[in-house]
Structures are given as structure tokens and as C-alpha cells.
Design a protein around this motif. Sequence first.
Motif, PDB file in Angstrom:
ATOM      1  N   GLY A 177       0.788  -1.223   0.000  1.00  0.00           N
ATOM      2  CA  GLY A 177       0.000   0.000   0.000  1.00  0.00           C
ATOM      3  C   GLY A 177       0.820   1.272   0.000  1.00  0.00           C
ATOM      4  N   MET A 178       2.131   1.165   0.229  1.00  0.00           N
ATOM      5  CA  MET A 178       3.005   2.340   0.213  1.00  0.00           C
ATOM      6  C   MET A 178       3.743   2.407  -1.118  1.00  0.00           C
ATOM      7  SD  MET A 178       2.326   3.644   3.153  1.00  0.00           S
ATOM      8  CE  MET A 178       3.619   4.798   3.564  1.00  0.00           C
ATOM      9  N   ASP A 179       4.419   3.529  -1.361  1.00  0.00           N
ATOM     10  CA  ASP A 179       5.134   3.754  -2.614  1.00  0.00           C
ATOM     11  C   ASP A 179       6.333   2.804  -2.703  1.00  0.00           C
ATOM     12  OD1 ASP A 179       6.316   4.661  -4.890  1.00  0.00           O
ATOM     13  OD2 ASP A 179       6.472   6.751  -4.278  1.00  0.00           O
ATOM     14  N   VAL A 180       6.280   1.864  -3.633  1.00  0.00           N
ATOM     15  CA  VAL A 180       7.341   0.874  -3.742  1.00  0.00           C
ATOM     16  C   VAL A 180       8.645   1.508  -4.214  1.00  0.00           C
ATOM     17  CG1 VAL A 180       6.752   0.230  -6.108  1.00  0.00           C
ATOM     18  CG2 VAL A 180       7.855  -1.433  -4.617  1.00  0.00           C
ATOM     19  N   ARG A 181       8.575   2.580  -5.017  1.00  0.00           N
ATOM     20  CA  ARG A 181       9.802   3.220  -5.484  1.00  0.00           C
ATOM     21  C   ARG A 181      10.538   3.912  -4.338  1.00  0.00           C
ATOM     22  NH1 ARG A 181       7.149   6.756 -10.112  1.00  0.00           N
ATOM     23  NH2 ARG A 181       5.719   7.021  -8.351  1.00  0.00           N
ATOM     24  N   ARG A 182       9.787   4.506  -3.431  1.00  0.00           N
ATOM     25  CA  ARG A 182      10.426   5.137  -2.272  1.00  0.00           C
ATOM     26  C   ARG A 182      11.111   4.090  -1.400  1.00  0.00           C
ATOM     27  NH1 ARG A 182       6.551   8.803   1.222  1.00  0.00           N
ATOM     28  NH2 ARG A 182       6.514   9.873  -0.811  1.00  0.00           N
ATOM     29  N   GLU A 183      10.460   2.927  -1.217  1.00  0.00           N
ATOM     30  CA  GLU A 183      11.074   1.862  -0.435  1.00  0.00           C
ATOM     31  C   GLU A 183      12.346   1.350  -1.128  1.00  0.00           C
ATOM     32  OE1 GLU A 183       6.884   0.107   1.462  1.00  0.00           O
ATOM     33  OE2 GLU A 183       8.031  -1.052   0.010  1.00  0.00           O
ATOM     34  N   ALA A 184      12.309   1.239  -2.460  1.00  0.00           N
ATOM     35  CA  ALA A 184      13.495   0.777  -3.190  1.00  0.00           C
ATOM     36  C   ALA A 184      14.657   1.737  -3.010  1.00  0.00           C
ATOM     37  CB  ALA A 184      13.151   0.608  -4.667  1.00  0.00           C
ATOM     38  N   ARG A 185      14.382   3.056  -3.038  1.00  0.00           N
ATOM     39  CA  ARG A 185      15.446   4.051  -2.829  1.00  0.00           C
ATOM     40  C   ARG A 185      15.997   3.952  -1.413  1.00  0.00           C
ATOM     41  NH1 ARG A 185      11.873   7.374  -5.906  1.00  0.00           N
ATOM     42  NH2 ARG A 185      11.050   8.286  -3.972  1.00  0.00           N
ATOM     43  N   ALA A 186      15.100   3.715  -0.409  1.00  0.00           N
ATOM     44  CA  ALA A 186      15.565   3.596   0.975  1.00  0.00           C
ATOM     45  C   ALA A 186      16.446   2.368   1.157  1.00  0.00           C
ATOM     46  CB  ALA A 186      14.364   3.534   1.923  1.00  0.00           C
ATOM     47  N   LEU A 187      16.096   1.270   0.507  1.00  0.00           N
ATOM     48  CA  LEU A 187      16.937   0.074   0.584  1.00  0.00           C
ATOM     49  C   LEU A 187      18.277   0.290  -0.110  1.00  0.00           C
ATOM     50  CD1 LEU A 187      14.230  -2.672  -0.111  1.00  0.00           C
ATOM     51  CD2 LEU A 187      15.429  -2.286   2.047  1.00  0.00           C
ATOM     52  N   ALA A 188      18.247   1.002  -1.217  1.00  0.00           N
ATOM     53  CA  ALA A 188      19.494   1.273  -1.935  1.00  0.00           C
ATOM     54  C   ALA A 188      20.413   2.184  -1.137  1.00  0.00           C
ATOM     55  CB  ALA A 188      19.187   1.890  -3.294  1.00  0.00           C
ATOM     56  N   ASP A 189      19.845   3.119  -0.350  1.00  0.00           N
ATOM     57  CA  ASP A 189      20.658   4.028   0.464  1.00  0.00           C
ATOM     58  C   ASP A 189      21.278   3.335   1.671  1.00  0.00           C
ATOM     59  OD1 ASP A 189      20.045   6.026  -1.298  1.00  0.00           O
ATOM     60  OD2 ASP A 189      18.400   6.855  -0.079  1.00  0.00           O
ATOM     61  N   GLY A 190      20.755   2.174   2.029  1.00  0.00           N
ATOM     62  CA  GLY A 190      21.308   1.427   3.155  1.00  0.00           C
ATOM     63  C   GLY A 190      20.509   1.613   4.424  1.00  0.00           C
TER      64      GLY A 190
END
Length: 650
Positions: free
Chosen positions: A110-123
Amino acid sequence: MPFPTTHPSVARALAERGYEEPTAVQAAVLAPEAQDRDLLVSAQTGSGKTVAFGLALVSTLLGEAERFGAPAEPLALVIAPTRELALQVQRELAWLYAPAGARIISCVGGMDVRREARALADGCHVVVGTPGRLRDHLERGRLDPSQFRAVVLDEADEMLDLGFREDLEFILDAAPVERRTLLFSATIAKDIAILAKRFQRDAFRIDTVDRSQPHADIDYKAVRVAPSETEHAVVNVLRYFDAHAAIVFCHTREAVRKLHGSLAERGFAAVALSGEMGQNERNHALQALRDGRARVCVATDVAARGIDLPGLDLVIHAELPRGRDALLHRSGRTGRAGRKGVCVLIVPFNRRRRAEMLLDQAGVEAQWLGPPSAEQVRQRDQERLLQDPVFADESSEEDVATARLLLAQHSAEDIAAAFVRSMRSRLPEPEEVYDGGPQREGPARERRGREARESDEPRSSYDPLKAERGPSGPTVWFRLSIGRRNNADPRWLLPIICRRGHITKKEIGAIRIFDRETRFEVAEEAADRFAEVALGKGGKGEDIRIDRSEAPEFGDRERSEGGRNRPPRRFRDGPEGERPDGRRERGPRPDFAGEKPPFKPRRPREDGAEKPPFAKAARFDKAAGKPGKDADKRRPMGPKRAHKADKRKG
């Protein structure tokens, strides 16, 4: 006792939050024998499980270091069944690990998957998410599980119930074998034990559930109501307790939508929580409850699973839970972390036995009572008004000047009355609710045993079901304005009587249908309540009128089983032996003294001869050219058939 020795940064976080003594589950995970081991924990809802596994992970994630290093691949993974619970866990771990410099992110549906992907990429250091979204990130390569030191399964029983077994197995198989696996669940059922045996190594078992006293901090109350007044009962219960925050449970999204709209229309600050809502809507609803902008949450079971609302003092089951576990999980939203709470079950009188069985299965003793009346609600309003903190606050000079100005123009009584009206106008009006039946003390098993002991019948012949079937004492007669001319039938009259008078079919005796009216019995103990409701509300100005009546003149010997039969012909309207349309009744059948009546004589033929005993026509044997066998025992052919036979023969 104070908290056992913990990491210095975590100890500071606990002190800032006012944590002085650990709960049972928190003390158990910090015990020396549980250090750096896989844990299989069963603990009651609201016992501080989130902080417990946060404390258990400190030695694995930090070791001897003071702070976390630079964020890179995640070191720990926490899996929760619902979005709300995952976000709640993220908030709890964020303040617990804040002094140590941890970066904690969430990955939920239900949340923005692209934002989560960026957060995972940032560490990050810890990832908290739901099974479906975490598996999606793993399959797409956004989440790297190679550095996982620990995996936590929170509310594991609920995740299995929701069908996440395949996702959980996929995630656990992807994690390193050397990891720690912490499994937290309210109960350790067979499925949980199988999962633990497969994915845990020499797990340390912790059980802090006191099954002899389930939910000792919750006061259970069962409110009996008429089925048509469930919504009114919810309104009066909310007004009577006036809790800082309350949650009302329904089964379906449609029921949530309907009840939420009804409460909002009456003036309650209410929000809804169901699966059809978007994640932002659900977050706003929960935040409104935490901020105090809303005081009532109407929710389904799954949507409210695991959420922790501060100050939640009241839980209302607008619809009975479907099982023991659902009852305990719903009720566990209050009475958390040592706080006291109230749990109210709204029980329609036709679901009374179901509610008693549910409470017995859960080992819960509830106080049975009627719904709060409008007078009781107003009395509680007066008590709260007299104890309102506004009278204890210190008044400023401006307040005193305004008060003197008011006293110069109005009397003190007028000012006080205006203040009361102002306070009352902010509150929803209570509803007129009728009691759903007499009170029966004690759990169902104890009550049935008490009835057996008090019964005059021999113990071997006592039947508790038979003892509760129909009114056994004196009754009062009432009358309906419909009868046989309206196709009256007990099968559809009985529900109408129960609905109009807020009684059960056990309190209804004989139902006798006449040509233009129907008379029926009501147990004397319920007659006054029935008359107040049926004659005062549902009995006037409608197609079917109800009023009091005298007992019919015919005797009980004409009653069939249950008393719901049509009266015999001789007791219908009109003199005995005469029907309303003027025609006479048939006379009695002749008595043949137990013998069979004589055979009816055969009708003679026109020529005076008797009809042959067999009516079937003779068959013609074509091969022999003559009538068939035994033709003499058959009826002779008529002229038409004889002519056809001659043609065939010729």
C-alpha cells in the motif's frame, strides 16, 4: 525490579521513555540462558513484545560497539502480519535504537514501492515489513539478505492464519543459515511448532502466558439487547463509559462503513479502519486516534490486528467474535502494559447461548447486564460534569472580569444552566434502549447445573434444554389484528411477535389463529416489557396492531405440541355447528364399532346388468385369429372396437 544490565545506549532510551521495570517477557529475553539463542516466545497481547525482541537483538546487532556503523545491507529483518503493526514496530524500534544511531525502514503493502526501493538502496540497519512486500523486494533484488544476523516473526500465528506460510518460508530460506530466528506468537499451535522446528536451531522456549487468568486487567461485560437495537446499544455504551479512546469491532467492511456513518451522524468523533481503505487513509485514521482528534475507531478484525493505541480504555464487540482466539485478540487491544480496560460484548437475545459458549471457551467471566438507559447516561454526565477539571484550573484576571460582567446581567442559576446546556450540546444524545431479557447469573455450565439441582425432577430425567423451552409459569394473552383471512401462519407470525416485543420465542406460548384475529401467550415475567415495547412503539399506527386480550374460551386439550395450531371448526366464529358463511358443518362420521365400512355397491348398467369385474378390454390374437387368452374374464368389446377387430381379421 529494575531493568537487567543492557547496552548503554539502549538503557538511555529506556530511561528517557520512563521504563523502570521490565515486563515478564522482557525480563525473560534478557535472562542469561536466552542470550544469542533462537527464541520461541508466547506472550499475551499488550505485554511489551516489541520492546522485548528489540532488547533481545541488541547483543546480536551491536555487540560491544557503542553505535551502529554506516548503513549498508540490513542486519535484521522483522516480519509482521499487517501494515499497521509493521509501522508500529518501526516506530518502537526507532526510539529504542535512536541513541545508537540506527536507521530503520519499513516495507509494507500500500506504500510507494519506489520510495522503499530508494531507501533500501541508500542502506539501513533494520527492515520491518509485511510478508508479501518483503518477498517482492527479495525477488526483484532490491533487498539483500546476505548480511542478516537475525530474523523476527511477530504475531506468527496471525500470519499463518492469513495464508502467508509460503511467503514466510521463501523469506526464511533466503536468509543465511547462521542467523538467529526469533518467533513471537500469542499461542504456540501445531503449525507454529512445525515452523519453529524447521527454521530454528535449539530454540529457547519462553512462555509468559498465565492461562489460569486470561486478561486479568480487562473487565468483561455482556450487554443483552434486542437484535434490532444493536446500534443504539453501541451508542449508549460509548456515552456511558466516555472513554478517551474506544474501538468497535464488526465482521465486514460494509458493517464498518454503516456503523461509522451512523456514529459520525450522531456527533461522535469517529474514524473507520477496514481492508478496503488505502494505506494513507488508514495512517490518518490511526494518527487521529493518537492525537485525540478522534475518540472512536470502527474496525474489522484483520485491520485492527496488533495495533497499539495509547489510552485505549474501551473495546466494544458490536458483532460477536467468530471464535475464542478472535475474542482474546480483539479484547487485547485494551488492558495493555498494566493499564486497566473494559471489554463490552453486545449480545442480541437470540445469540445469548452462543455468547455464553464463547466466554466459557475463553475462560472469561463476564458480568451480564442490560444496556445503559438514557437516564443512566445522563446521570453519568452529571457526575462527570461535577468532577470536570475545568473547575480545578486557576482562573485568570480576564476570566474573573468576564464572570463579574455575566453576574451583573444574569443570575448565577441562569449562568450555570447556560454552562450545562453548552456542555450537553457537545455530546451525542443517548438512545432509548430496552433490556434484552432477564439476567441469568453465572456461566452457562454453572447455571445449568444449578437448575438441575433446584429442579424437582429426578436427576436422571432432567433435561436442561427442555427446562428452557417455552414459558413454564403463568402467561398473559395478547391479540394481533390479523387472522386466517390474511393467511396468518405461526411460521411468520412468531418472528414478528419477537421483533415487535423484543422477546424470544422461549417466552411465547400458545398461538391460536381465528378468522379475523390471532391470540398468543407471553410469559408473565416478560409481559410488561412486551406491552411497553409492542403497544408503545411497534403496535400502533401500523398494519399489524397488537393489544392485550383475554384467553380464548376453548381448552388446552385442543393444543398441538407447542400450542401453535389452528382452532377446530366447532370453535370458529358463529354458533356451534354453523360456519360463518351460513352452511352447516358436516355431521360426524358413522361409527362402525371398529369394523371396516361396507363396500360401495357397483353401479348398475343401463340394461340392468352389472358391470364386469375387470374393466380392461380383451386382446385379439392376430396369429390365431381369435380373442386372446382368458377373454371370458375380461369386459366384452364395444361395437366400435369389435368393428376394428373384424377389419383386422378380414
